[in-house]
Design a protein around this motif. Structure first.
Motif, PDB file in Angstrom:
ATOM      1  N   ASN A   1       0.812  -1.229   0.000  1.00 41.46           N
ATOM      2  CA  ASN A   1       0.000   0.000   0.000  1.00 41.46           C
ATOM      3  C   ASN A   1       0.838   1.269   0.000  1.00 41.46           C
ATOM      4  N   VAL A   2       2.042   1.179  -0.569  1.00 41.39           N
ATOM      5  CA  VAL A   2       2.863   2.375  -0.758  1.00 41.39           C
ATOM      6  C   VAL A   2       2.307   3.167  -1.934  1.00 41.39           C
ATOM      7  N   ASP A   3       2.290   4.477  -1.804  1.00 38.87           N
ATOM      8  CA  ASP A   3       1.809   5.356  -2.870  1.00 38.87           C
ATOM      9  C   ASP A   3       2.934   5.547  -3.889  1.00 38.87           C
ATOM     10  N   VAL A   4       2.879   4.785  -4.977  1.00 44.70           N
ATOM     11  CA  VAL A   4       3.904   4.841  -6.021  1.00 44.70           C
ATOM     12  C   VAL A   4       3.406   5.712  -7.166  1.00 44.70           C
ATOM     13  N   ALA A   5       4.120   6.814  -7.406  1.00 50.01           N
ATOM     14  CA  ALA A   5       3.726   7.706  -8.499  1.00 50.01           C
ATOM     15  C   ALA A   5       4.156   7.153  -9.848  1.00 50.01           C
ATOM     16  N   GLY A   6       5.287   6.440  -9.892  1.00 49.77           N
ATOM     17  CA  GLY A   6       5.792   5.889 -11.143  1.00 49.77           C
ATOM     18  C   GLY A   6       7.287   5.663 -11.050  1.00 49.77           C
ATOM     19  N   TRP A   7       7.905   5.477 -12.213  1.00 48.40           N
ATOM     20  CA  TRP A   7       9.351   5.296 -12.234  1.00 48.40           C
ATOM     21  C   TRP A   7       9.937   6.069 -13.404  1.00 48.40           C
ATOM     22  N   VAL A   8      11.216   6.382 -13.303  1.00 44.96           N
ATOM     23  CA  VAL A   8      11.924   7.137 -14.338  1.00 44.96           C
ATOM     24  C   VAL A   8      13.219   6.408 -14.659  1.00 44.96           C
ATOM     25  N   LYS A   9      13.452   6.198 -15.923  1.00 48.01           N
ATOM     26  CA  LYS A   9      14.702   5.555 -16.348  1.00 48.01           C
ATOM     27  C   LYS A   9      15.846   6.557 -16.237  1.00 48.01           C
ATOM     28  N   VAL A  10      16.917   6.143 -15.544  1.00 44.44           N
ATOM     29  CA  VAL A  10      18.095   7.006 -15.439  1.00 44.44           C
ATOM     30  C   VAL A  10      19.340   6.141 -15.356  1.00 44.44           C
ATOM     31  N   GLU A  11      20.283   6.452 -16.221  1.00 47.17           N
ATOM     32  CA  GLU A  11      21.585   5.786 -16.269  1.00 47.17           C
ATOM     33  C   GLU A  11      22.631   6.833 -15.921  1.00 47.17           C
ATOM     34  N   LEU A  12      23.219   6.709 -14.746  1.00 42.82           N
ATOM     35  CA  LEU A  12      24.106   7.761 -14.254  1.00 42.82           C
ATOM     36  C   LEU A  12      25.418   7.873 -15.013  1.00 42.82           C
ATOM     37  N   SER A  13      25.749   6.901 -15.834  1.00 42.46           N
ATOM     38  CA  SER A  13      26.965   7.010 -16.648  1.00 42.46           C
ATOM     39  C   SER A  13      26.713   7.728 -17.960  1.00 42.46           C
ATOM     40  N   ASP A  14      25.471   8.134 -18.199  1.00 46.46           N
ATOM     41  CA  ASP A  14      25.057   8.726 -19.477  1.00 46.46           C
ATOM     42  C   ASP A  14      24.430  10.099 -19.208  1.00 46.46           C
ATOM     43  N   LEU A  15      25.111  11.166 -19.583  1.00 45.26           N
ATOM     44  CA  LEU A  15      24.621  12.512 -19.302  1.00 45.26           C
ATOM     45  C   LEU A  15      23.316  12.814 -20.035  1.00 45.26           C
ATOM     46  N   ASP A  16      23.132  12.249 -21.216  1.00 46.58           N
ATOM     47  CA  ASP A  16      21.866  12.441 -21.937  1.00 46.58           C
ATOM     48  C   ASP A  16      20.713  11.784 -21.175  1.00 46.58           C
ATOM     49  N   SER A  17      20.963  10.595 -20.624  1.00 47.36           N
ATOM     50  CA  SER A  17      19.942   9.907 -19.837  1.00 47.36           C
ATOM     51  C   SER A  17      19.572  10.725 -18.606  1.00 47.36           C
ATOM     52  N   ILE A  18      20.568  11.339 -17.983  1.00 49.66           N
ATOM     53  CA  ILE A  18      20.319  12.166 -16.798  1.00 49.66           C
ATOM     54  C   ILE A  18      19.456  13.373 -17.155  1.00 49.66           C
ATOM     55  N   LYS A  19      19.776  14.025 -18.277  1.00 48.69           N
ATOM     56  CA  LYS A  19      18.980  15.173 -18.709  1.00 48.69           C
ATOM     57  C   LYS A  19      17.539  14.756 -19.002  1.00 48.69           C
ATOM     58  N   ASN A  20      17.381  13.632 -19.688  1.00 50.37           N
ATOM     59  CA  ASN A  20      16.040  13.145 -20.012  1.00 50.37           C
ATOM     60  C   ASN A  20      15.255  12.813 -18.744  1.00 50.37           C
ATOM     61  N   ALA A  21      15.942  12.215 -17.777  1.00 49.83           N
ATOM     62  CA  ALA A  21      15.282  11.877 -16.513  1.00 49.83           C
ATOM     63  C   ALA A  21      14.827  13.135 -15.785  1.00 49.83           C
ATOM     64  N   ALA A  22      15.692  14.140 -15.732  1.00 52.50           N
ATOM     65  CA  ALA A  22      15.339  15.391 -15.063  1.00 52.50           C
ATOM     66  C   ALA A  22      14.154  16.070 -15.765  1.00 52.50           C
TER      67      ALA A  22
ATOM     68  N   GLU B   1      11.812  14.581 -17.447  1.00 56.44           N
ATOM     69  CA  GLU B   1      10.616  13.786 -17.167  1.00 56.44           C
ATOM     70  C   GLU B   1      10.092  14.055 -15.754  1.00 56.44           C
ATOM     71  N   ILE B   2      10.996  14.140 -14.804  1.00 53.96           N
ATOM     72  CA  ILE B   2      10.584  14.420 -13.421  1.00 53.96           C
ATOM     73  C   ILE B   2       9.923  15.790 -13.331  1.00 53.96           C
ATOM     74  N   ASN B   3      10.519  16.781 -13.959  1.00 53.33           N
ATOM     75  CA  ASN B   3       9.925  18.121 -13.939  1.00 53.33           C
ATOM     76  C   ASN B   3       8.537  18.131 -14.561  1.00 53.33           C
ATOM     77  N   ALA B   4       8.361  17.347 -15.628  1.00 53.77           N
ATOM     78  CA  ALA B   4       7.078  17.330 -16.333  1.00 53.77           C
ATOM     79  C   ALA B   4       6.012  16.518 -15.597  1.00 53.77           C
ATOM     80  N   LYS B   5       6.398  15.340 -15.088  1.00 49.57           N
ATOM     81  CA  LYS B   5       5.423  14.416 -14.511  1.00 49.57           C
ATOM     82  C   LYS B   5       5.274  14.524 -12.992  1.00 49.57           C
ATOM     83  N   TYR B   6       6.359  14.894 -12.332  1.00 57.63           N
ATOM     84  CA  TYR B   6       6.358  14.872 -10.864  1.00 57.63           C
ATOM     85  C   TYR B   6       6.915  16.187 -10.294  1.00 57.63           C
ATOM     86  N   PRO B   7       6.284  17.304 -10.636  1.00 60.60           N
ATOM     87  CA  PRO B   7       6.824  18.612 -10.226  1.00 60.60           C
ATOM     88  C   PRO B   7       6.750  18.860  -8.723  1.00 60.60           C
TER      89      PRO B   7
END
Length: 234
Positions: free
Chosen positions: A50-71, A73-79
């Motif tokens: 019964n944890v309130d899970v908003a969702g998940w975001v793909k992030v690969e910390l070795s990939d700067l493009d992945s980090i930007k995309n994750a950020a 997505e978070i700003n858009a979906k989970y402000p």
């Protein structure tokens, strides 16, 4: 606005324990993970509790493009995210003596544990600042322990500790309404250390519950290095 946390490496190990117990204590959780199946498996376990899970975001910390995309997505979906837990990391080769460590191993470990963590923190800072939130970095002491001291890993975490201390000082100097601190879980049995279990080691649930208690204690921890459980002699 419901308190909402984004945890990297949330699908397993300490990250899952942190996510689980923050969720059980009333936080809405967003999981950071690299693999969709593992993320969804973790989400199913959390929802069964019964944890309130908003969702998940793909992030690969070795990939700067992945980090930007994750950020983005978070700003858009989970402000409403107002807590970032930088937990994800890689161990490097823990079997090598310091002088045997390959330069490649040093670079790869720093890329994820320090540069990747810094890049994600920087990318999400405007959101955390807007929400007057907090950043908690899961790390280890910079001081050398005679019992456990893999060079690549400890060096990467020492860099992360320096980042935390400097950011905390400059947030205060510039009146930035963000709190940042580091948390050392202490010896914990996870797959990062080959599921090592020795006297003084704790399990993921013990660490996750104590981490949640820290986050929910209502105190300021700006710039602090907090040990949940200190390293003990093997």
């Amino acid at each position: 606005m419901k308190k909402t946390v984004f945890v990297t490496g949330a699908n397993k190990g300490i990250g899952f324990g942190i996510t689980k117990y923050l969720g059980l204590s009333g936080w809405r959780v967003v999981l950071g993970a690299r693999d969709e199946k593992r993320a969804n498996d973790a989400i199913a376990k959390l929802k069964a509790l019964n944890v309130d899970v908003a969702g998940w975001v793909k992030v690969e910390l070795s990939d700067l493009d992945s980090i930007k995309n994750a950020a983005d997505e978070i700003n858009a979906k989970y402000p409403e995210v107002n807590l970032l837990v930088n937990n994800a990391g890689i161990p490097g080769n823990m079997a090598h003596k310091s002088w045997e460590t390959e330069i490649k191993d040093i670079k790869e470990t720093l890329d994820v544990n320090y540069i990747g963590t810094f890049a994600l923190t920087k990318a999400l800072l405007p959101l955390i600042q807007k929400n007057e939130g907090r950043i908690a970095n899961v790390t280890v002491p910079s001081e050398v322990s005679p019992y456990w001291h893999p060079l690549a890993y400890v060096a990467s975490k020492a860099s992360q500790n320096a980042m935390t201390g400097i950011m905390a000082m400059e947030f205060q100097q510039n009146n930035i309404p963000v709190e940042i601190f580091t948390v050392h879980p202490g010896p914990t049995t996870t797959d990062l250390n080959g599921n090592m279990s020795l006297p003084g080691f704790h399990d993921i649930d013990t660490v996750g519950e104590k981490f949640a208690e820290l986050i929910n204690d209502g105190k300021s921890h700006q710039g602090e290095f907090i040990e949940l459980y200190p390293i003990v002699e093997e």
